[in-house]
Scaffold this active site. Structure first.
Site, PDB file in Angstrom:
ATOM      1  N   SER A 274      42.580  59.186  34.934  1.00 46.66           N
ATOM      2  CA  SER A 274      42.887  58.517  36.078  1.00 46.66           C
ATOM      3  C   SER A 274      43.607  57.207  35.981  1.00 46.66           C
ATOM      4  CB  SER A 274      41.667  58.224  36.834  1.00 46.66           C
ATOM      5  OG  SER A 274      40.608  57.382  36.263  1.00 46.66           O
TER       6      SER A 274
ATOM      7  N   HIS B 297      42.818  64.368  39.052  1.00 45.89           N
ATOM      8  CA  HIS B 297      44.384  63.980  39.303  1.00 45.89           C
ATOM      9  C   HIS B 297      45.174  65.433  38.432  1.00 45.89           C
ATOM     10  CE1 HIS B 297      43.526  59.860  40.144  1.00 45.89           C
ATOM     11  NE2 HIS B 297      41.911  60.012  39.365  1.00 45.89           N
TER      12      HIS B 297
ATOM     13  N   GLU C 156      37.997  64.453  31.847  1.00 47.45           N
ATOM     14  CA  GLU C 156      38.904  64.901  32.671  1.00 47.45           C
ATOM     15  C   GLU C 156      39.909  65.562  32.127  1.00 47.45           C
ATOM     16  OE1 GLU C 156      40.023  60.957  34.623  1.00 47.45           O
ATOM     17  OE2 GLU C 156      37.908  60.149  34.482  1.00 47.45           O
TER      18      GLU C 156
ATOM     19  N   HIS D 211      35.759  59.005  34.211  1.00 48.29           N
ATOM     20  CA  HIS D 211      35.573  58.198  35.631  1.00 48.29           C
ATOM     21  C   HIS D 211      34.101  57.660  35.958  1.00 48.29           C
ATOM     22  CE1 HIS D 211      35.497  57.888  39.946  1.00 48.29           C
ATOM     23  NE2 HIS D 211      36.744  57.502  39.873  1.00 48.29           N
TER      24      HIS D 211
ATOM     25  N   LYS E 163      43.036  63.733  46.864  1.00 44.79           N
ATOM     26  CA  LYS E 163      43.998  63.043  46.198  1.00 44.79           C
ATOM     27  C   LYS E 163      45.251  63.852  46.396  1.00 44.79           C
ATOM     28  CE  LYS E 163      41.189  60.338  43.208  1.00 44.79           C
ATOM     29  NZ  LYS E 163      40.219  60.336  42.476  1.00 44.79           N
TER      30      LYS E 163
ATOM     31  N   ASN F  55      46.866  57.879  45.734  1.00 43.32           N
ATOM     32  CA  ASN F  55      46.770  59.154  44.774  1.00 43.32           C
ATOM     33  C   ASN F  55      47.135  60.378  45.624  1.00 43.32           C
ATOM     34  OD1 ASN F  55      45.374  57.779  42.731  1.00 43.32           O
ATOM     35  ND2 ASN F  55      43.380  57.648  43.814  1.00 43.32           N
TER      36      ASN F  55
ATOM     37  N   ASP G 152      36.809  67.517  34.986  1.00 43.52           N
ATOM     38  CA  ASP G 152      36.959  67.069  36.192  1.00 43.52           C
ATOM     39  C   ASP G 152      38.548  66.968  36.127  1.00 43.52           C
ATOM     40  OD1 ASP G 152      37.559  65.279  38.233  1.00 43.52           O
ATOM     41  OD2 ASP G 152      36.263  63.570  37.866  1.00 43.52           O
TER      42      ASP G 152
END
Ligand code: PLP
Length: 398
Positions: free
Chosen positions: A191, A219, A187, A135, A250, A49, A216
């Site tokens: 992910s 990513h 998110e 997640h 990440k 990542n 979140d």
């Protein structure tokens, strides 16, 4: 030790392996990068990542050394005891500036961030509503908070609205003053699929129902929006999302997690986030590296790395990605069966490519996949080689 203990452990492991769900560690003898060395063998790495290629960048290493020289190897205590080092405050000032929020708070990991923040915001009287593909740390946090947990179908606004309506009626029946009808957690970029949440619509919906929204950006931080400051900003809803979360491990290339938001939110988390209060402050080296990673991500050098990353993404998918308008660094090839996915990953490893087989419980049963991730450090030749190898293994080129 109990005589049957190890035998029981082995029995449980066997049960996992029989389902194609066994996991093991692979020792890597090199730094992160497009090429890693495993078992004395160089492999092309399409699994990390480290999207901007910062984890092994000289600037991050240098900053970590300097932080150690100035502040030592460890922080010595939790932030509220005597571990609140100047470098932690610097990191939080830089995070708030990057995210354009009043304040920010750092944690030792993204996982600890979710646990601390959701646990502080929701109690047993609260309703927490999470996206089906959110997640594990979000699900664990919601469970641990004792709140009523509801799950809405992935990115499905109608399903979310149905639950919000129910939560609104539940609140009307109770008497909680000032409390929201629910805390929605999702998110911004998912992910394991690389797709995005419909943030503008989510914000409109949560406002209509008097709910709070936590996003979140694990990513998305470093990748989307102005200088990579996040997908929330890219969607123009920065001022309307109550809680923005991210990780520094990440695209930022270091370690740690953070919450960005209002001064009141951050002051409250300092008082109530248990993973912040009861845990030793992040080590100076990690904070130094994170500061350098953020600085790089926010710079013109960060912009050119993002351009290179999206170029590779377009090259891999030949512009055929389902969300071609918004490119993705995460490219899943869903195979389905767990054992077949593990075998395919092994076949790719034989050809010199390291791509992990992602299985339950990371994704749903029967949805096992190869998860390809691209970074700005991959060359066009390496991506071309990957396309060839996927074809040779009979896989659809994404
Ligand atoms: C990786 C990840 C986390 C956890 O972050 P760490 O810093 O690795 O603990 C949280 N949320 C999502 C969506 C993630 O992918």
């Amino acid at each position: 030790m109990d005589a049957g203990f190890d035998q029981e452990m082995r029995r449980r492991l066997e049960a996992l392996r029989a389902q194609g769900l066994g996991r093991e560690l692979r020792r890597v003898d090199s730094p992160q990068g497009p090429r890693i060395e495993i078992g004395g063998r160089p492999l092309l790495n399409f699994s990390s990542n480290d999207y901007l290629g910062l984890a092994d960048d000289p600037a991050l290493k240098e900053a970590a050394f300097r932080a150690i020289e100035r502040y030592g190897g460890g922080a010595g205590a939790s932030r509220l005891i005597c571990g609140s080092l100047a470098i932690h405050h610097e990191l939080e000032e830089q995070l708030a500036a990057y995210k354009a929020t009043e304040a920010a708070l750092s944690f030792s990991s993204g996982y600890a961030t979710a646990l601390g923040a959701i646990g502080a915001l929701a109690d047993k009287d609260a309703v927490v509503i999470v996206d089906k593909l959110a997640h594990a740390c979000i699900v664990d946090a919601a469970r641990l908070s004792g709140a009523t947990l509801r799950v809405f179908a992935h990115n499905d606004l109608d399903d979310l609205e149905r639950i919000l309506r129910w939560a609104g009626e539940k609140r009307a029946a109770g008497s909680a003053h000032g409390a929201p009808s629910a805390l929605i957690v999702t998110e911004s970029v998912f992910s394991m699929d690389g797709d995005q949440a419909p943030l503008r619509e989510l914000v409109a919906l949560k406002e209509r129902y008097g709910a709070w929204l936590m996003v979140d950006e694990a990513h998305a931080t470093g990748l989307y929006g102005n200088h990579g400051c996040g997908f929330v900003q890219a969607q123009g809803v920065g001022g309307r999302v109550e809680v923005q979360m991210g990780t520094l491990g990440k695209a930022i290339g270091a370690a740690g997690g953070f919450i960005a938001g209002s001064r009141a939110l951050i002051d409250y988390l300092v008082n109530r986030a248990r993973t912040f209060i009861f845990s030793t402050a992040p080590a100076p080296a990690a904070v130094g590296a994170a500061l350098a990673g953020l600085r790089l991500a926010a710079s013109p050098e960060g912009d050119s790395r993002r351009e290179r990353l999206w170029e590779r993404a377009r090259q891999l998918t030949h512009g055929n990605s389902p969300s071609a308008a918004t490119p993705a660094a995460i490219v899943p090839i869903v195979i389905g069966d767990e054992t077949r996915t593990v075998e395919t990953a092994a076949a790719l490893r034989e050809r010199g490519f390291f791509i992990p087989a992602i299985r339950y419980p990371t994704v749903a049963r029967g949805r096992a996949r190869l998860r390809i991730t691209l970074t700005a450090s991959h060359t066009a030749d390496q991506v071309a080689e990957l396309r060839e190898a996927l074809g040779a293994c009979g896989l659809p080129i994404p």
